[in-house]
Design a protein around this motif. Sequence first.
Motif, PDB file in Angstrom:
ATOM      1  N   GLY A 536       0.814  -1.191   0.000  1.00 49.80           N
ATOM      2  CA  GLY A 536       0.000   0.000   0.000  1.00 49.80           C
ATOM      3  C   GLY A 536       0.856   1.251   0.000  1.00 49.80           C
ATOM      4  N   ALA A 537       0.277   2.359  -0.447  1.00 55.21           N
ATOM      5  CA  ALA A 537       0.978   3.645  -0.452  1.00 55.21           C
ATOM      6  C   ALA A 537      -0.056   4.747  -0.260  1.00 55.21           C
ATOM      7  CB  ALA A 537       1.754   3.843  -1.754  1.00 55.21           C
ATOM      8  N   LEU A 538       0.389   5.861   0.312  1.00 57.61           N
ATOM      9  CA  LEU A 538      -0.519   6.936   0.669  1.00 57.61           C
ATOM     10  C   LEU A 538      -0.021   8.288   0.183  1.00 57.61           C
ATOM     11  CD1 LEU A 538      -1.289   5.991   4.393  1.00 57.61           C
ATOM     12  CD2 LEU A 538      -2.726   5.546   2.397  1.00 57.61           C
ATOM     13  N   LEU A 539      -0.968   9.153  -0.137  1.00 61.84           N
ATOM     14  CA  LEU A 539      -0.713  10.564  -0.400  1.00 61.84           C
ATOM     15  C   LEU A 539      -1.664  11.385   0.471  1.00 61.84           C
ATOM     16  CD1 LEU A 539      -0.320  11.059  -4.267  1.00 61.84           C
ATOM     17  CD2 LEU A 539       1.339  11.611  -2.499  1.00 61.84           C
ATOM     18  N   PRO A 540      -1.218  12.529   0.980  1.00 66.97           N
ATOM     19  CA  PRO A 540      -2.155  13.391   1.726  1.00 66.97           C
ATOM     20  C   PRO A 540      -3.303  13.833   0.823  1.00 66.97           C
ATOM     21  CG  PRO A 540       0.136  14.090   2.028  1.00 66.97           C
ATOM     22  CD  PRO A 540       0.146  13.077   0.942  1.00 66.97           C
ATOM     23  N   LEU A 541      -4.475  13.978   1.396  1.00 68.03           N
ATOM     24  CA  LEU A 541      -5.645  14.369   0.608  1.00 68.03           C
ATOM     25  C   LEU A 541      -5.443  15.714  -0.082  1.00 68.03           C
ATOM     26  CD1 LEU A 541      -8.581  13.296   2.953  1.00 68.03           C
ATOM     27  CD2 LEU A 541      -7.786  12.186   0.869  1.00 68.03           C
ATOM     28  N   GLU A 542      -4.654  16.596   0.553  1.00 71.24           N
ATOM     29  CA  GLU A 542      -4.460  17.919  -0.040  1.00 71.24           C
ATOM     30  C   GLU A 542      -3.472  17.905  -1.206  1.00 71.24           C
ATOM     31  OE1 GLU A 542      -1.822  17.605   3.682  1.00 71.24           O
ATOM     32  OE2 GLU A 542      -3.864  17.066   3.070  1.00 71.24           O
ATOM     33  N   ASP A 543      -2.788  16.796  -1.421  1.00 71.86           N
ATOM     34  CA  ASP A 543      -1.844  16.726  -2.532  1.00 71.86           C
ATOM     35  C   ASP A 543      -2.624  16.648  -3.843  1.00 71.86           C
ATOM     36  OD1 ASP A 543      -0.005  15.346  -4.575  1.00 71.86           O
ATOM     37  OD2 ASP A 543       1.367  15.752  -2.920  1.00 71.86           O
ATOM     38  N   PRO A 544      -2.265  17.479  -4.841  1.00 68.33           N
ATOM     39  CA  PRO A 544      -3.008  17.473  -6.109  1.00 68.33           C
ATOM     40  C   PRO A 544      -3.026  16.108  -6.804  1.00 68.33           C
ATOM     41  CG  PRO A 544      -1.585  19.405  -5.964  1.00 68.33           C
ATOM     42  CD  PRO A 544      -1.225  18.525  -4.810  1.00 68.33           C
ATOM     43  N   GLN A 545      -2.044  15.263  -6.522  1.00 70.75           N
ATOM     44  CA  GLN A 545      -1.982  13.970  -7.201  1.00 70.75           C
ATOM     45  C   GLN A 545      -2.759  12.876  -6.458  1.00 70.75           C
ATOM     46  OE1 GLN A 545       1.673  13.503  -9.914  1.00 70.75           O
ATOM     47  NE2 GLN A 545       2.561  13.738  -7.884  1.00 70.75           N
ATOM     48  N   SER A 546      -3.435  13.238  -5.371  1.00 70.04           N
ATOM     49  CA  SER A 546      -4.125  12.218  -4.575  1.00 70.04           C
ATOM     50  C   SER A 546      -5.290  11.574  -5.318  1.00 70.04           C
ATOM     51  CB  SER A 546      -4.623  12.823  -3.260  1.00 70.04           C
ATOM     52  OG  SER A 546      -5.597  13.826  -3.509  1.00 70.04           O
ATOM     53  N   THR A 547      -5.788  12.235  -6.380  1.00 66.43           N
ATOM     54  CA  THR A 547      -6.898  11.664  -7.154  1.00 66.43           C
ATOM     55  C   THR A 547      -6.439  11.115  -8.499  1.00 66.43           C
ATOM     56  OG1 THR A 547      -7.401  13.853  -8.072  1.00 66.43           O
ATOM     57  CG2 THR A 547      -8.576  13.205  -6.068  1.00 66.43           C
ATOM     58  N   THR A 548      -5.143  11.132  -8.763  1.00 70.88           N
ATOM     59  CA  THR A 548      -4.623  10.630 -10.036  1.00 70.88           C
ATOM     60  C   THR A 548      -4.807   9.114 -10.091  1.00 70.88           C
ATOM     61  OG1 THR A 548      -2.982  12.397 -10.055  1.00 70.88           O
ATOM     62  CG2 THR A 548      -2.608  10.535 -11.536  1.00 70.88           C
ATOM     63  N   PRO A 549      -5.371   8.587 -11.183  1.00 72.11           N
ATOM     64  CA  PRO A 549      -5.631   7.135 -11.234  1.00 72.11           C
ATOM     65  C   PRO A 549      -4.369   6.276 -11.180  1.00 72.11           C
ATOM     66  CG  PRO A 549      -6.901   8.296 -12.916  1.00 72.11           C
ATOM     67  CD  PRO A 549      -5.928   9.289 -12.356  1.00 72.11           C
ATOM     68  N   LEU A 550      -3.294   6.747 -11.828  1.00 71.57           N
ATOM     69  CA  LEU A 550      -2.092   5.921 -11.917  1.00 71.57           C
ATOM     70  C   LEU A 550      -0.868   6.819 -11.803  1.00 71.57           C
ATOM     71  CD1 LEU A 550      -1.847   2.808 -12.382  1.00 71.57           C
ATOM     72  CD2 LEU A 550      -1.257   3.323 -14.751  1.00 71.57           C
ATOM     73  N   LEU A 551       0.094   6.395 -10.984  1.00 66.61           N
ATOM     74  CA  LEU A 551       1.311   7.167 -10.765  1.00 66.61           C
ATOM     75  C   LEU A 551       2.534   6.279 -10.920  1.00 66.61           C
ATOM     76  CD1 LEU A 551       0.377   9.143  -7.510  1.00 66.61           C
ATOM     77  CD2 LEU A 551       0.640  10.130  -9.793  1.00 66.61           C
ATOM     78  N   ALA A 552       3.612   6.868 -11.422  1.00 65.61           N
ATOM     79  CA  ALA A 552       4.930   6.248 -11.313  1.00 65.61           C
ATOM     80  C   ALA A 552       5.625   6.915 -10.131  1.00 65.61           C
ATOM     81  CB  ALA A 552       5.733   6.463 -12.593  1.00 65.61           C
ATOM     82  N   VAL A 553       6.043   6.119  -9.173  1.00 66.13           N
ATOM     83  CA  VAL A 553       6.543   6.645  -7.902  1.00 66.13           C
ATOM     84  C   VAL A 553       8.060   6.487  -7.846  1.00 66.13           C
ATOM     85  CG1 VAL A 553       6.440   6.437  -5.389  1.00 66.13           C
ATOM     86  CG2 VAL A 553       4.379   6.080  -6.758  1.00 66.13           C
ATOM     87  N   ALA A 554       8.745   7.566  -7.477  1.00 68.97           N
ATOM     88  CA  ALA A 554      10.199   7.534  -7.377  1.00 68.97           C
ATOM     89  C   ALA A 554      10.679   7.372  -5.951  1.00 68.97           C
ATOM     90  CB  ALA A 554      10.797   8.804  -7.967  1.00 68.97           C
ATOM     91  N   SER A 555       9.947   7.943  -5.009  1.00 65.68           N
ATOM     92  CA  SER A 555      10.453   7.991  -3.638  1.00 65.68           C
ATOM     93  C   SER A 555       9.321   7.731  -2.660  1.00 65.68           C
ATOM     94  CB  SER A 555      11.087   9.367  -3.368  1.00 65.68           C
ATOM     95  OG  SER A 555      11.523   9.471  -2.036  1.00 65.68           O
ATOM     96  N   LEU A 556       9.576   6.787  -1.722  1.00 66.02           N
ATOM     97  CA  LEU A 556       8.646   6.483  -0.650  1.00 66.02           C
ATOM     98  C   LEU A 556       9.429   6.389   0.640  1.00 66.02           C
ATOM     99  CD1 LEU A 556       8.037   4.096  -3.119  1.00 66.02           C
ATOM    100  CD2 LEU A 556       5.849   4.229  -1.945  1.00 66.02           C
ATOM    101  N   ASP A 557       8.695   6.339   1.761  1.00 66.01           N
ATOM    102  CA  ASP A 557       9.402   6.299   3.042  1.00 66.01           C
ATOM    103  C   ASP A 557       9.750   4.895   3.505  1.00 66.01           C
ATOM    104  OD1 ASP A 557       7.040   5.233   3.934  1.00 66.01           O
ATOM    105  OD2 ASP A 557       6.596   6.805   5.384  1.00 66.01           O
ATOM    106  N   GLY A 558       9.325   3.877   2.783  1.00 66.05           N
ATOM    107  CA  GLY A 558       9.762   2.528   3.110  1.00 66.05           C
ATOM    108  C   GLY A 558       8.884   1.796   4.094  1.00 66.05           C
TER     109      GLY A 558
END
Length: 833
Positions: A536-558
């Motif tokens: 699983g992965a999360l974005l804050p609701l206020e982030d503009p990309q939080s509603t994007t259907p598909l993302l390529a992710v470069a960096s996560l907190d692990g």
Amino acid sequence: MDLPIEPLLPDLLTALAQEGRAVLQAPPGAGKTTRVPLALLGADWRGDGKIVMLEPRRIAARAAAQRMAAQIGETVGETIGYRVRLDSKVSAKTRVEVVTEGLFLRQIQDDPELSGVAAVLFDEFHERNADSDLALALALETRAALRDDLRLLVMSATLDGAGVAALLDAAPLLTSDGRAHPVETRYLGRPDRLEPGVAAAVRQALREEAEGDLLAFLPGTGEIRRTAAALEGSLPETVDLLTLAGELSFADQDRALRAAASGRRKVVLSTAIAETSVTLDGTRIVIDAGLSRRPSFDPATGMSRLETVCVSAAAAEQRRGRAGRQRPGVCYRLWAEAEQRGLLPFHPPEIESADLAPLALELASWGAEAKDLRWLTPPPAPALARARALLADLGALGADGRITPHGQAMTKLGAHPRLAHLMLKGREMGDGALACLLAALLGDRDPIRPRGGARSTDLIHRLDLLIGAENHPDLDRKAAAAIRQQATQFRRQIGVRPDERLDTRDAGRLLALAYPDRIAQRRGPPGQFRLSSGQGALLPLEDPQSTTPLLAVASLDGDRANARIFLAAPLTEADVEALFPSRMEDRDSVSWDKAQNAVAARRQRRFGALVFADKPIPNPPADLVRAGLLEGIRQIGLHCLPWSDAAETLRQRVAFARRTTGEDWPDWSDDALLATLEDWLGPHLDGRSRLSHLDNLPLAQILREALPWEQQRALDRLAPTHIDVPTGSQVAVDYSGDEPVLAVRLQEMFGLAETPRLGDGRAPVLLHLLSPARRPLAVTRDLAGFWKGAYAEVRKDMRGQYPRHVWPEDPLAADPTTRTKKALDREAKAKGR
């Protein structure tokens, strides 16, 4: 020069001349970094060969070269030079080269013989970076196989030198106990809040120590920024506040390293970058917050995270030593003296917890397995296997496990394998310039300035600013300049034209090439995503990309459960289909639908754990439906099946036979039946797909048929459903407890002297002797004993309650009966007539 290392230099020169290898231990401030390379210049064995000294950080390499050059009255780039990423100062005259560990790996990979190199010095080896461990392993093989004249010297301030000496074939171990100047240590205790606590310690130290500059160690740039804010306006006018971190420009780093101007003092807030091999001119006060930021890699997730941990005792000693390099100093520690004894002696070697993909690629390029080399700490096998799997996924390793031409090209770029793959594939797609800019951005610090809350995760926004917004208020100009400089170098390396197009809309596609395991699909509410790896992965609701259907992710907190996304770019399903056609999978999926209590059969178009298309299957295969129904039974529990009394009794009888005989009877406990549903229940589920379809399952018959014929017959003998009592009645046996129970009216047992036994005579039944109204009178396993003893009391009590029934004095001589006295008399009269 009066430095503690000086008396050891003759012995060191002798050891290297005679043995060709040595280990040198000397505490901070002893002078090993700057004096030893200069001492080796005059060695006969050097000839015209170079002395190459490895440093763990760029700032340390540059500072060491500058100090050595100053000591011999030259400028850097003459006899003494350095090579670091994005900067080098060497010439044909250079005989001592100070290089970072990563650049040395490129050098030895390109020239395994190390032509023109007389000696390799590993400075500050106690830091135990994965690159330094690998560099030493490769240098040892070069010396053993190609260059027996190559001198190797490992230097450290805090390290178990005996272990390193043993690795170097019992190399001489030389130790310096002296320090350039004494350092007083003062313990202040842990502050309630870090940044205000460090700021208070700075102000206290400036009051208590009237002269000298101050160096404060904090774990990261965020803490440095907040401490600087806490100090703003509270320092004397004669004190300059500076910062020191790896991501700063060389000019800013040099400003922090220089002594303060005459009549002024400086306070430098630094990360661990100043911990080793760096002299901050004028510094005699150190404040140590006692924390450091260390990377931790989880092979199970393929992700790294930075963790803030307490410093080790060795690191604390290194930091303390910064105060005594030029004159007596003082070190303030922000922990209690009692806590000092609880510090780890050393931080674990990075090779034990690092992302080993770069190391695995270097090994593949070298043409060796890890087991073929000599290590102070071997790389962990599971992490190395995971790294090799990633390299195979990126096309760097072939099916035979050997490096491919693509992998060889990746090694030349000096970037993480993911980023190297991104650049090379980007060039093939006509997006080489953008790929180089993206790789440079991901390999450096974030160029977006933090403004209040969380940073935006939009990677395209950052690329747009780097391309065309030099003076944008959100852009850190120094960070942007470093990224652009690195991107230019990458473009030269892979041969991309300077005028190639830069379409930032392609960023997501490029990013997916580097991180195919981190393609994220929104699931459910905004901000919630599933990665193609299954996490699983999360974005804050206020982030503009939080509603994007598909993302390529470069960096996560692990985080294993729900990782926080830091950098990402939009992607489309069509992009994934085009980039990874061989990984797209059409899979028929049959699973249990809890809401419908039925099997749901669907055909899915999948990329890893992501589902791109999902539709019902009109006529799903029977075996998949059966598997889905069995899954539902397991989810709900065995109680969802229609258990009749006969089925339950059969299970209980088999359990009794299993306990009693010890023979090979099946385990029909709930757990065992659930585990073997496919075997005993599966064949009877054809045509059934819903929970309601199970209502008419003949479970007793199904279970009995699961027993071989011989066991069915044996069960009827060992654990019969009923026992014939003296009256001729068949009384059911209850097997539900730990022992079989026969509940029977007492009068029916007259004349029977012994307790009935089951299990081929192994187990007596537990007799529940009942009144004529079927109420309990006695419980016994010993019927003969009951007749002789307790029966008399029972008779005495029951004759009054049940006067119409017979209560003979001698039950063994009486006929068993189910009738009253009157009925027996009528029967006797009838017989008399």
